[in-house]
Design a protein around this motif. Sequence first.
Motif, PDB file in Angstrom:
ATOM      1  N   HIS A  10       0.838  -1.208   0.000  1.00  0.00           N
ATOM      2  CA  HIS A  10       0.000   0.000   0.000  1.00  0.00           C
ATOM      3  C   HIS A  10       0.869   1.253   0.000  1.00  0.00           C
ATOM      4  CE1 HIS A  10      -3.408   2.567   1.075  1.00  0.00           C
ATOM      5  NE2 HIS A  10      -2.680   3.073   2.051  1.00  0.00           N
TER       6      HIS A  10
ATOM      7  N   PHE B 198       1.619   4.025  -2.955  1.00  0.00           N
ATOM      8  CA  PHE B 198       0.769   5.113  -2.483  1.00  0.00           C
ATOM      9  C   PHE B 198       0.578   6.217  -3.519  1.00  0.00           C
ATOM     10  CE2 PHE B 198      -0.717   8.400   0.476  1.00  0.00           C
ATOM     11  CZ  PHE B 198      -1.628   7.646   1.182  1.00  0.00           C
TER      12      PHE B 198
ATOM     13  N   LEU C 188      -1.743   4.891  -6.211  1.00  0.00           N
ATOM     14  CA  LEU C 188      -3.100   4.743  -5.682  1.00  0.00           C
ATOM     15  C   LEU C 188      -3.751   6.098  -5.461  1.00  0.00           C
ATOM     16  CD1 LEU C 188      -2.501   1.865  -3.111  1.00  0.00           C
ATOM     17  CD2 LEU C 188      -3.927   1.743  -5.142  1.00  0.00           C
ATOM     18  N   THR C 189      -2.970   7.043  -4.951  1.00  0.00           N
ATOM     19  CA  THR C 189      -3.502   8.384  -4.715  1.00  0.00           C
ATOM     20  C   THR C 189      -3.896   9.025  -6.040  1.00  0.00           C
ATOM     21  OG1 THR C 189      -2.020   8.591  -2.844  1.00  0.00           O
ATOM     22  CG2 THR C 189      -3.048  10.606  -3.613  1.00  0.00           C
ATOM     23  N   ALA C 190      -3.009   8.899  -7.015  1.00  0.00           N
ATOM     24  CA  ALA C 190      -3.295   9.496  -8.320  1.00  0.00           C
ATOM     25  C   ALA C 190      -4.586   8.923  -8.889  1.00  0.00           C
ATOM     26  CB  ALA C 190      -2.140   9.232  -9.277  1.00  0.00           C
ATOM     27  N   ALA C 191      -4.791   7.614  -8.695  1.00  0.00           N
ATOM     28  CA  ALA C 191      -5.983   6.980  -9.239  1.00  0.00           C
ATOM     29  C   ALA C 191      -7.195   7.176  -8.342  1.00  0.00           C
ATOM     30  CB  ALA C 191      -5.725   5.493  -9.440  1.00  0.00           C
ATOM     31  N   GLY C 192      -6.989   7.847  -7.200  1.00  0.00           N
ATOM     32  CA  GLY C 192      -8.094   8.083  -6.283  1.00  0.00           C
ATOM     33  C   GLY C 192      -8.529   6.831  -5.544  1.00  0.00           C
ATOM     34  N   ARG C 193      -7.585   5.882  -5.383  1.00  0.00           N
ATOM     35  CA  ARG C 193      -7.961   4.610  -4.774  1.00  0.00           C
ATOM     36  C   ARG C 193      -7.334   4.381  -3.404  1.00  0.00           C
ATOM     37  NH1 ARG C 193     -12.154   2.016  -6.382  1.00  0.00           N
ATOM     38  NH2 ARG C 193     -11.229   0.118  -5.593  1.00  0.00           N
ATOM     39  N   SER C 194      -6.599   5.351  -2.908  1.00  0.00           N
ATOM     40  CA  SER C 194      -5.874   5.070  -1.663  1.00  0.00           C
ATOM     41  C   SER C 194      -6.836   4.867  -0.491  1.00  0.00           C
ATOM     42  CB  SER C 194      -4.856   6.174  -1.363  1.00  0.00           C
ATOM     43  OG  SER C 194      -5.493   7.401  -1.203  1.00  0.00           O
ATOM     44  N   ASP C 195      -8.005   5.508  -0.532  1.00  0.00           N
ATOM     45  CA  ASP C 195      -8.974   5.325   0.552  1.00  0.00           C
ATOM     46  C   ASP C 195      -9.539   3.921   0.583  1.00  0.00           C
ATOM     47  OD1 ASP C 195      -8.692   7.753   1.475  1.00  0.00           O
ATOM     48  OD2 ASP C 195     -10.757   8.427   1.147  1.00  0.00           O
ATOM     49  N   LYS C 196      -9.937   3.459  -0.585  1.00  0.00           N
ATOM     50  CA  LYS C 196     -10.554   2.137  -0.670  1.00  0.00           C
ATOM     51  C   LYS C 196      -9.572   1.060  -0.223  1.00  0.00           C
ATOM     52  CE  LYS C 196     -14.764   2.146  -1.893  1.00  0.00           C
ATOM     53  NZ  LYS C 196     -15.294   2.869  -3.039  1.00  0.00           N
ATOM     54  N   HIS C 197      -8.357   1.183  -0.729  1.00  0.00           N
ATOM     55  CA  HIS C 197      -7.345   0.184  -0.384  1.00  0.00           C
ATOM     56  C   HIS C 197      -7.014   0.260   1.094  1.00  0.00           C
ATOM     57  CE1 HIS C 197      -3.352  -1.917  -0.890  1.00  0.00           C
ATOM     58  NE2 HIS C 197      -4.191  -2.704  -1.530  1.00  0.00           N
ATOM     59  N   GLY C 198      -6.976   1.488   1.626  1.00  0.00           N
ATOM     60  CA  GLY C 198      -6.701   1.672   3.046  1.00  0.00           C
ATOM     61  C   GLY C 198      -7.788   1.057   3.910  1.00  0.00           C
TER      62      GLY C 198
ATOM     63  N   HIS D 242      -3.795   6.050   9.545  1.00  0.00           N
ATOM     64  CA  HIS D 242      -4.097   5.943   8.128  1.00  0.00           C
ATOM     65  C   HIS D 242      -4.574   7.269   7.556  1.00  0.00           C
ATOM     66  CE1 HIS D 242      -6.552   4.830   4.590  1.00  0.00           C
ATOM     67  NE2 HIS D 242      -5.412   4.234   4.315  1.00  0.00           N
TER      68      HIS D 242
ATOM     69  N   ASP E 123      -7.463  14.276  -0.869  1.00  0.00           N
ATOM     70  CA  ASP E 123      -7.423  13.088  -1.700  1.00  0.00           C
ATOM     71  C   ASP E 123      -8.602  13.098  -2.680  1.00  0.00           C
ATOM     72  OD1 ASP E 123      -6.068  10.858  -2.318  1.00  0.00           O
ATOM     73  OD2 ASP E 123      -7.293   9.555  -1.060  1.00  0.00           O
ATOM     74  N   VAL E 124      -8.408  12.357  -3.724  1.00  0.00           N
ATOM     75  CA  VAL E 124      -9.471  12.284  -4.718  1.00  0.00           C
ATOM     76  C   VAL E 124     -10.530  11.323  -4.208  1.00  0.00           C
ATOM     77  CG1 VAL E 124      -9.885  11.922  -7.157  1.00  0.00           C
ATOM     78  CG2 VAL E 124      -7.582  12.359  -6.335  1.00  0.00           C
TER      79      VAL E 124
ATOM     80  N   ASP F 285     -13.584   8.629  -4.725  1.00  0.00           N
ATOM     81  CA  ASP F 285     -13.730   7.614  -5.757  1.00  0.00           C
ATOM     82  C   ASP F 285     -14.817   7.932  -6.777  1.00  0.00           C
ATOM     83  OD1 ASP F 285     -11.871   5.349  -5.232  1.00  0.00           O
ATOM     84  OD2 ASP F 285     -12.642   5.799  -3.243  1.00  0.00           O
TER      85      ASP F 285
ATOM     86  N   ASN G  29     -13.675   9.299  -9.917  1.00  0.00           N
ATOM     87  CA  ASN G  29     -12.685   8.472 -10.577  1.00  0.00           C
ATOM     88  C   ASN G  29     -12.764   8.550 -12.099  1.00  0.00           C
ATOM     89  OD1 ASN G  29     -10.588   6.866 -10.619  1.00  0.00           O
ATOM     90  ND2 ASN G  29     -11.624   5.003  -9.917  1.00  0.00           N
TER      91      ASN G  29
ATOM     92  N   ALA H 271      -8.787  12.033 -10.734  1.00  0.00           N
ATOM     93  CA  ALA H 271      -7.921  10.885 -10.980  1.00  0.00           C
ATOM     94  C   ALA H 271      -7.065  11.097 -12.222  1.00  0.00           C
ATOM     95  CB  ALA H 271      -8.770   9.629 -11.148  1.00  0.00           C
ATOM     96  N   PHE H 272      -5.812  10.694 -12.131  1.00  0.00           N
ATOM     97  CA  PHE H 272      -4.898  10.838 -13.267  1.00  0.00           C
ATOM     98  C   PHE H 272      -3.900   9.683 -13.228  1.00  0.00           C
ATOM     99  CE2 PHE H 272      -1.272  12.210 -10.781  1.00  0.00           C
ATOM    100  CZ  PHE H 272      -1.870  12.673  -9.624  1.00  0.00           C
TER     101      PHE H 272
ATOM    102  N   THR I 121      -6.556  -0.233  -9.310  1.00  0.00           N
ATOM    103  CA  THR I 121      -6.870   1.162  -9.617  1.00  0.00           C
ATOM    104  C   THR I 121      -8.104   1.288 -10.506  1.00  0.00           C
ATOM    105  OG1 THR I 121      -5.227   0.999 -11.356  1.00  0.00           O
ATOM    106  CG2 THR I 121      -4.557   2.085  -9.342  1.00  0.00           C
TER     107      THR I 121
ATOM    108  N   TYR J  46      -7.049   7.589 -18.355  1.00  0.00           N
ATOM    109  CA  TYR J  46      -6.972   8.931 -17.779  1.00  0.00           C
ATOM    110  C   TYR J  46      -6.752   9.952 -18.890  1.00  0.00           C
ATOM    111  CZ  TYR J  46      -5.843   6.211 -13.594  1.00  0.00           C
ATOM    112  OH  TYR J  46      -5.850   5.317 -12.573  1.00  0.00           O
TER     113      TYR J  46
END
Lengths: 538, 566
Positions: A211, A215, A218-228, B105, B341-342, B344, B347, B425-426, B447, B505
């Motif tokens: 993770h 990071f 994942l952050t760029a893809a906006g997925r860091s929350d879900k994975h966290g 976290h 943060d972005v 979802d 996305n 998201a990018f 992702t 993206y």
Amino acid sequence: MSELKPWLKLIYARPGRLLMGAVLMFAALLSGLGLLALSGWFITKTALVGVLLAASLPATINLYVPGGGIRFFAVSRTVSRYVERLYNHDTVLLLLTDIRVAMFHKLATAGRGQRHQLTGAQWLSRLTNDVDALDTLYLRLIAPAALAALITMLIFALAALLFDIRIAAGILLILTVAFVLATLAVYMRTARIAFRQSDQQDSLRMSVIEHLEGFAELTAAGRSDKHGAWLLRQAHQASSEQVKADSRIGWHQASSHLLINLAAVFALWVGFELFHCGVISGPVLVLLPIALLGLAEVYGMLPEAFGKLGATQASVKRLNRDCEITAPKADLRAASLPEHAALMAQDLSIQYPQHTPLIMHFNLQVKIGERVGILGRSGSGKSSLADAFSGLLGPSDGSCISLPCAYLTQTTVLFEDTLRANLLLGLPDATDAQLWRVLELVELTDRFDSEPGQLGTWLGSSGSRLSGGEARRVALARVLLSSAPLLILDEPFTGVDAATRQRITRQIDSWLEGKTVISLAHGPDALTGTDRVIQLES
Amino acid sequence: MTAPAPDQRAVRHWLSGLTSGNRRWIRGTVAAGTLAGVATIIQMVFLARIVHLGVIEQAPLSVLAPLFAGLILAIIVRAVAQGVQTHLAAKCSEQVRRAARRQIHQHWRKSGPLELGQTSAGSLAREWIDHVDALHGYFARFLPQMTLSLIVPLIILVYVVYLDWLAGTFLLLSAPLIPFFMALVGMGAEKLNQQHFNTISRLSGQFLDKVRGLTTLQLFGQTDTAAEQIQLRSDHYRRITLKTLRVAFLSSAVLEFFASVAIAVIAIYIGFGLLGYITYGPSSDLTLFSGLLILLLAPEFFQPLRTLSQHYHDRAAALGAGAEILARLGGNHSTHLATEDVSDTQNHESVTGSETVELNSVSLAFRSGYNVLNDVSLALGKGDVIALTGPSGGGKSTLLHLLAGFLTPGSGDIHLFGKPAGSFAFGWLGQSGFLVHGTWADNLRLTSPQASDVAIETALRNVGLGPLLDARKSGISSKVSEDGQGLSGGQARRLSLARIFVADYDIILLDEPTAGLDSDSEIFVLEALHKLALAGKTLIFSTHHRALLALATRVLLVSGGEVKDV
């Protein structure tokens, strides 16, 4: 349990210390028990004498012996407990050192492949948590359990002596059940959870690291929350298991305590029968149940220790596996090297178990003083070849012999220590002037000259205060310092820009006069100066 | 990297903050503990009554039988309460650790990838897993015991005073002395304890470091020297620690001493009182019942305190671990705080509004007086392929991080297609690719959870991982590192690139996409980027690579705080 054997042997290598620690523990426990039992006896005795005296009947009591005994136990309990704690903590630290050093030696002789399969994070947990589980094994588990058994037998003997053998047997029976509940039963009911948990912990750690390493992506893809959130769920599951184990330990503790108390009740009940028959006196009747009540403290530390045994076993299993000694490879080094040759590989094949061979029938002879470049794409077995040249990796077929060599591995390894200490690995008796000279070769003089610590500059966590290129150059400098006649450089310039790379190549050329150099890289511009270049086909 | 260690008060404050949502568990634990304490008192009352009636008044067993029943009942209640107490305590600790993990976290999220990258993933993971677990003992044992060590002794004291006020006075006199002495000794021990914790972690750090570099030590023939060093340092540390412990253990020795002496004094006082030797005070009213009961209660009076001192190291461990966690949480994330943060939901939202990537007089300094970027203004068109070049340390990566929203500029603003950096998201490709233990599909769905099997396979083929996929039995459903060897660096980076292909993206940022790649991987990456450019994606990458520079529609030189067209 057999996996514990080698480590127990290590622990038992200090028998005097262990025995002394146990004796001190025994003294502390016995003093506590003695203080209460003797006080109970004393009070009952004085009460009976007091009743007689009040009725003006003749009665005598010796006050000095029990009074002195009570005072003695009060002091000996305090002193022995303090000395015991201090002494045994010292023992734990000694054992910790012993275990670490032993483990280091073991690892140093174990095959490199074994170590290779573990990630850094796994090591971290292994070597801290797993070793910690071992160093207290004796003092938390073995000694207390043995002492509890010994004191139980003493109470059995006391009961047999003061009451009668059948009553003593009854008490022993109840205590045996309590002992099993506090030890073996706890172990059986928690071992599986502990085992599973240590596996869970491992995979959780791996996931957390993944993770963190991903990071940015994942952050760029906006997925860091879900994975966290997923990670949090995993962690929660692991701690729920621990709650289960903790509760079980708690219930075992409570039930073993219950049985000890019931043994005291039993002793009192049957004691009254003997008392009414005139077999025993009132004070003796009181002494045994009170001693039994005191036994709770002796048993008190057992359930928790046995609840952790499963985890300890899992730890030890892992340690054993990771330190497994692979068959030492025969050292053929320089044995039959032809004259003027620095390295000779004949029909060399490299193959990892259960894989297709990486290198097959490779032949190479390098003359003393020659500069050879080896080019190959990643995955072509370049680094494995370098490992084989240096002797780190045994060939699966054929042979490879060489002069003593210094080897710059593909990964940069610097130690959390000073720059000087890091460089001195290459040449332990090098002078500061020599160190500066070699730093100049790799263009790091300016970098460290401006540091207040100079050669004493601390290279932080894995050399993190240096950039990748700088760390690489320190590692290169270390190899350049070495007096070995053969240098093997695997990707010597990772992270170093082209201009610097060219200057360094030029500068080290004269320094390497007379030495044999084999450099391996993915492209011709990443090599040091060469007389000939070999291309590896995959 | 981390802020200076926070003081103890801050750590304690943080720890007590963690309990706020879990009060009922702590209350339940204390209630169960109190019940166990009361049951213990009742047990002792029955015991003393039985002995008194049986021995002094010679009562037959038939008279004593109901008392025995009561005794057994008290014992059972005590055991059940003890069991419930541990269960609730474990539950409490579980909840607290959950809350702590969530906090850490959230902090990771707020810090952003750049700041997290400053610390090794291993130590961050250790904080999240091990340090949080180190809080267990504090919440499960120490905290409830602290309350219990007040309540239970107090109940016992009141009862003993009622039985015989002089004996009660002995307890009362020793009781306030205990906290006093413990505090006196504890003050010194506290600091030493902290030091102890630090040394131990430093020592294991050094040991681990040596093990990590074992191959290097072997290559230089220095393993024996290193082993000697471990031995020496451990031994040195042991001697220092022992000095610490000599003082630290005094506090429990004081407690032990008072407990033992109080029991001895009470036993002798009661004995003499029963003999009628003491004519003063309440001792003439002493019976075997009250005398024995006081004696039996005396150890129970001290027991909660002794238990507390046994759990003292739980407190030290929690404070030590808490200090490290708090240092991380309070870490230096104020100056370059990453943007939110972005979420979802955004996305797959298409980018609308402005058609350019704009930087308006952006400046950023890591150290005061030295600007990495100095008043940079730029406008990049949609669909452009931008190469950033320039000397290392010139600010290429910094510019990329700003565009990604991993850094916020000291002054000026950045908008990508009319939106703040990092708010949607990018695609991001760092210098090291990343993969999780799982299948190829797992890795791409990380992702892009909705990606179809076909899309995943296409993406993997697009980055040249097709042959590798064909060699596996179950294609994209096979594990990435099935053969235990994992992927090479180039393959891992291509896997990351495949994620970008799947996700579709509009803007893709790449930090040195070909650095350190073998020629095979390099060709695939170049081809892939070419395909992305043809698909109309906006690509911005830092590079020195000639082929990549050729791919660019615009090349920018980032150097000396400035950004210029080449």
